[in-house]
Scaffold this motif. Sequence first.
Motif, PDB file in Angstrom:
ATOM      1  N   TYR A  98      58.438 -24.105  24.810  1.00  0.00           N
ATOM      2  CA  TYR A  98      58.791 -25.390  25.405  1.00  0.00           C
ATOM      3  C   TYR A  98      57.839 -25.730  26.538  1.00  0.00           C
ATOM      4  CZ  TYR A  98      61.466 -22.253  28.543  1.00  0.00           C
ATOM      5  OH  TYR A  98      61.858 -21.239  29.391  1.00  0.00           O
ATOM      6  N   GLY A  99      57.626 -27.026  26.749  1.00  0.00           N
ATOM      7  CA  GLY A  99      56.697 -27.532  27.750  1.00  0.00           C
ATOM      8  C   GLY A  99      56.418 -28.991  27.461  1.00  0.00           C
ATOM      9  N   GLN A 100      55.742 -29.668  28.381  1.00  0.00           N
ATOM     10  CA  GLN A 100      55.493 -31.090  28.198  1.00  0.00           C
ATOM     11  C   GLN A 100      54.471 -31.314  27.084  1.00  0.00           C
ATOM     12  OE1 GLN A 100      53.702 -31.830  32.165  1.00  0.00           O
ATOM     13  NE2 GLN A 100      52.008 -32.743  31.033  1.00  0.00           N
ATOM     14  N   THR A 101      54.375 -32.574  26.616  1.00  0.00           N
ATOM     15  CA  THR A 101      53.422 -32.895  25.567  1.00  0.00           C
ATOM     16  C   THR A 101      52.001 -32.612  26.042  1.00  0.00           C
ATOM     17  OG1 THR A 101      52.640 -34.653  24.110  1.00  0.00           O
ATOM     18  CG2 THR A 101      53.260 -35.321  26.318  1.00  0.00           C
ATOM     19  N   GLY A 102      51.191 -32.044  25.160  1.00  0.00           N
ATOM     20  CA  GLY A 102      49.813 -31.723  25.501  1.00  0.00           C
ATOM     21  C   GLY A 102      49.629 -30.414  26.228  1.00  0.00           C
ATOM     22  N   SER A 103      50.695 -29.644  26.394  1.00  0.00           N
ATOM     23  CA  SER A 103      50.565 -28.390  27.150  1.00  0.00           C
ATOM     24  C   SER A 103      50.054 -27.242  26.294  1.00  0.00           C
ATOM     25  CB  SER A 103      51.925 -28.009  27.770  1.00  0.00           C
ATOM     26  OG  SER A 103      52.891 -27.816  26.756  1.00  0.00           O
ATOM     27  N   GLY A 104      50.006 -27.418  24.972  1.00  0.00           N
ATOM     28  CA  GLY A 104      49.425 -26.396  24.119  1.00  0.00           C
ATOM     29  C   GLY A 104      50.413 -25.597  23.295  1.00  0.00           C
ATOM     30  N   LYS A 105      51.625 -26.101  23.130  1.00  0.00           N
ATOM     31  CA  LYS A 105      52.634 -25.369  22.353  1.00  0.00           C
ATOM     32  C   LYS A 105      52.186 -25.187  20.901  1.00  0.00           C
ATOM     33  CE  LYS A 105      55.809 -28.402  23.213  1.00  0.00           C
ATOM     34  NZ  LYS A 105      54.938 -29.313  23.997  1.00  0.00           N
ATOM     35  N   SER A 106      51.756 -26.286  20.290  1.00  0.00           N
ATOM     36  CA  SER A 106      51.327 -26.214  18.887  1.00  0.00           C
ATOM     37  C   SER A 106      50.100 -25.334  18.730  1.00  0.00           C
ATOM     38  CB  SER A 106      51.044 -27.619  18.347  1.00  0.00           C
ATOM     39  OG  SER A 106      52.214 -28.411  18.356  1.00  0.00           O
ATOM     40  N   PHE A 107      49.204 -25.380  19.710  1.00  0.00           N
ATOM     41  CA  PHE A 107      47.994 -24.562  19.639  1.00  0.00           C
ATOM     42  C   PHE A 107      48.353 -23.083  19.596  1.00  0.00           C
ATOM     43  CE2 PHE A 107      44.663 -22.037  21.613  1.00  0.00           C
ATOM     44  CZ  PHE A 107      43.549 -22.430  20.900  1.00  0.00           C
ATOM     45  N   THR A 108      49.314 -22.677  20.403  1.00  0.00           N
ATOM     46  CA  THR A 108      49.710 -21.272  20.428  1.00  0.00           C
ATOM     47  C   THR A 108      50.502 -20.893  19.191  1.00  0.00           C
ATOM     48  OG1 THR A 108      49.711 -21.175  22.844  1.00  0.00           O
ATOM     49  CG2 THR A 108      51.018 -19.522  21.694  1.00  0.00           C
ATOM     50  N   MET A 109      51.423 -21.740  18.766  1.00  0.00           N
ATOM     51  CA  MET A 109      52.284 -21.388  17.646  1.00  0.00           C
ATOM     52  C   MET A 109      51.590 -21.557  16.299  1.00  0.00           C
ATOM     53  SD  MET A 109      54.819 -20.326  19.300  1.00  0.00           S
ATOM     54  CE  MET A 109      55.916 -19.974  17.951  1.00  0.00           C
ATOM     55  N   GLN A 110      50.859 -22.647  16.103  1.00  0.00           N
ATOM     56  CA  GLN A 110      50.153 -22.884  14.843  1.00  0.00           C
ATOM     57  C   GLN A 110      48.780 -22.208  14.852  1.00  0.00           C
ATOM     58  OE1 GLN A 110      53.158 -25.149  13.158  1.00  0.00           O
ATOM     59  NE2 GLN A 110      51.177 -25.082  12.183  1.00  0.00           N
ATOM     60  N   GLY A 111      48.054 -22.391  15.964  1.00  0.00           N
ATOM     61  CA  GLY A 111      46.756 -21.759  16.118  1.00  0.00           C
ATOM     62  C   GLY A 111      45.631 -22.456  15.382  1.00  0.00           C
ATOM     63  N   VAL A 112      44.456 -21.835  15.432  1.00  0.00           N
ATOM     64  CA  VAL A 112      43.262 -22.323  14.740  1.00  0.00           C
ATOM     65  C   VAL A 112      42.643 -21.165  13.956  1.00  0.00           C
ATOM     66  CG1 VAL A 112      42.770 -24.158  16.400  1.00  0.00           C
ATOM     67  CG2 VAL A 112      41.867 -21.866  16.801  1.00  0.00           C
ATOM     68  N   VAL A 113      41.848 -21.506  12.966  1.00  0.00           N
ATOM     69  CA  VAL A 113      41.221 -20.474  12.134  1.00  0.00           C
ATOM     70  C   VAL A 113      40.070 -19.796  12.870  1.00  0.00           C
ATOM     71  CG1 VAL A 113      40.008 -20.056   9.959  1.00  0.00           C
ATOM     72  CG2 VAL A 113      41.902 -21.683  10.033  1.00  0.00           C
ATOM     73  N   ASP A 114      39.316 -20.574  13.624  1.00  0.00           N
ATOM     74  CA  ASP A 114      38.142 -20.051  14.323  1.00  0.00           C
ATOM     75  C   ASP A 114      38.212 -20.418  15.800  1.00  0.00           C
ATOM     76  OD1 ASP A 114      35.645 -18.769  14.558  1.00  0.00           O
ATOM     77  OD2 ASP A 114      34.591 -20.691  14.325  1.00  0.00           O
ATOM     78  N   PRO A 115      38.154 -19.457  16.717  1.00  0.00           N
ATOM     79  CA  PRO A 115      37.943 -18.029  16.477  1.00  0.00           C
ATOM     80  C   PRO A 115      39.225 -17.330  16.006  1.00  0.00           C
ATOM     81  CG  PRO A 115      38.197 -18.415  18.814  1.00  0.00           C
ATOM     82  CD  PRO A 115      38.191 -19.769  18.163  1.00  0.00           C
ATOM     83  N   PRO A 116      39.080 -16.205  15.288  1.00  0.00           N
ATOM     84  CA  PRO A 116      40.260 -15.498  14.780  1.00  0.00           C
ATOM     85  C   PRO A 116      41.227 -15.048  15.873  1.00  0.00           C
ATOM     86  CG  PRO A 116      38.260 -14.716  13.701  1.00  0.00           C
ATOM     87  CD  PRO A 116      37.816 -15.600  14.820  1.00  0.00           C
ATOM     88  N   SER A 117      40.725 -14.825  17.082  1.00  0.00           N
ATOM     89  CA  SER A 117      41.582 -14.371  18.177  1.00  0.00           C
ATOM     90  C   SER A 117      42.582 -15.437  18.607  1.00  0.00           C
ATOM     91  CB  SER A 117      40.736 -13.952  19.382  1.00  0.00           C
ATOM     92  OG  SER A 117      39.922 -15.032  19.831  1.00  0.00           O
ATOM     93  N   GLN A 118      42.340 -16.706  18.208  1.00  0.00           N
ATOM     94  CA  GLN A 118      43.245 -17.796  18.551  1.00  0.00           C
ATOM     95  C   GLN A 118      44.137 -18.188  17.376  1.00  0.00           C
ATOM     96  OE1 GLN A 118      43.713 -18.317  21.451  1.00  0.00           O
ATOM     97  NE2 GLN A 118      42.017 -19.033  22.695  1.00  0.00           N
ATOM     98  N   LYS A 119      44.235 -17.318  16.391  1.00  0.00           N
ATOM     99  CA  LYS A 119      45.166 -17.545  15.296  1.00  0.00           C
ATOM    100  C   LYS A 119      46.574 -17.594  15.854  1.00  0.00           C
ATOM    101  CE  LYS A 119      46.289 -15.661  10.717  1.00  0.00           C
ATOM    102  NZ  LYS A 119      45.992 -14.574   9.749  1.00  0.00           N
ATOM    103  N   GLY A 120      47.399 -18.523  15.374  1.00  0.00           N
ATOM    104  CA  GLY A 120      48.695 -18.792  15.979  1.00  0.00           C
ATOM    105  C   GLY A 120      49.727 -17.700  15.785  1.00  0.00           C
ATOM    106  N   VAL A 121      50.790 -17.793  16.576  1.00  0.00           N
ATOM    107  CA  VAL A 121      51.878 -16.816  16.525  1.00  0.00           C
ATOM    108  C   VAL A 121      52.555 -16.821  15.152  1.00  0.00           C
ATOM    109  CG1 VAL A 121      54.175 -16.274  17.433  1.00  0.00           C
ATOM    110  CG2 VAL A 121      52.311 -16.827  19.005  1.00  0.00           C
ATOM    111  N   ILE A 122      52.803 -18.006  14.581  1.00  0.00           N
ATOM    112  CA  ILE A 122      53.494 -18.072  13.294  1.00  0.00           C
ATOM    113  C   ILE A 122      52.659 -17.445  12.177  1.00  0.00           C
ATOM    114  CG2 ILE A 122      54.505 -19.604  11.566  1.00  0.00           C
ATOM    115  CD1 ILE A 122      55.272 -21.511  13.790  1.00  0.00           C
TER     116      ILE A 122
END
Length: 242
Positions: A98-122
Amino acid sequence: MKFYQFDVITDKPEMVVVRCRPLNDREKALNCKMVVSVDTSRCQCFIQKPGTTEEPPKQFTFDGTYFISHHTEEMYNEIAYPLVEGVTEGYNGTIFAYGQTGSGKSFTMQGVVDPPSQKGVIPRAFDHVFETIQCAENAKFLVRASYLEIYREEIRDLLGRDTKQKLELKEHPERGIYVRDLSMHTVHSVGECERVMELGWKNRSVGYTLMNKDSSRSHSIFTIYLEIFNTGTCCSYPAHCL
């Protein structure tokens, strides 16, 4: 900043951690200054009021703190891994961001493919669950997934035939709180889990905000249901990933 609450029904209490994101392009263009600092050794976060040096910063203590230099991989291994491991052992587990819009919730939970270290929690939880399945002996597993959205106080099935249909929240004396007619999708691999998540993600309600041009504008709940069949007995338990 965004906050993550990790709750698992074991001998460990729930945990609350905070992760701080770097300045985005809009904030850099406005010459915004970083007012947040973190002491990871003490799990403390400090917020300094802009333009003041005499007033001490506000201090907050959490179960874990992660600054802009930390990757999702570190947070997962230290905080989420024990929770998902507990799920594979028969406990219910929840990760709530939880957090305000734009705080990075989706980035942490969904993540990105590159770099692999930022692959999401889910996605990391997908890997974790299916690695456990591959290593298990004398057991069969059934893995199912569901994905719902809460938008303007209405519940929608992001994986249903009609994603605009309003679903009802019900309570059952044995099942507890549940969403009636929410679709369940059997998955047999990490790839199938990722395709299901991607399909649901495309069906989410989005809208432009000053903080995030692709803000989801809603709350979503991705659920993994894991059932184990072992020597004629069956135990069933869900893992909830937000």
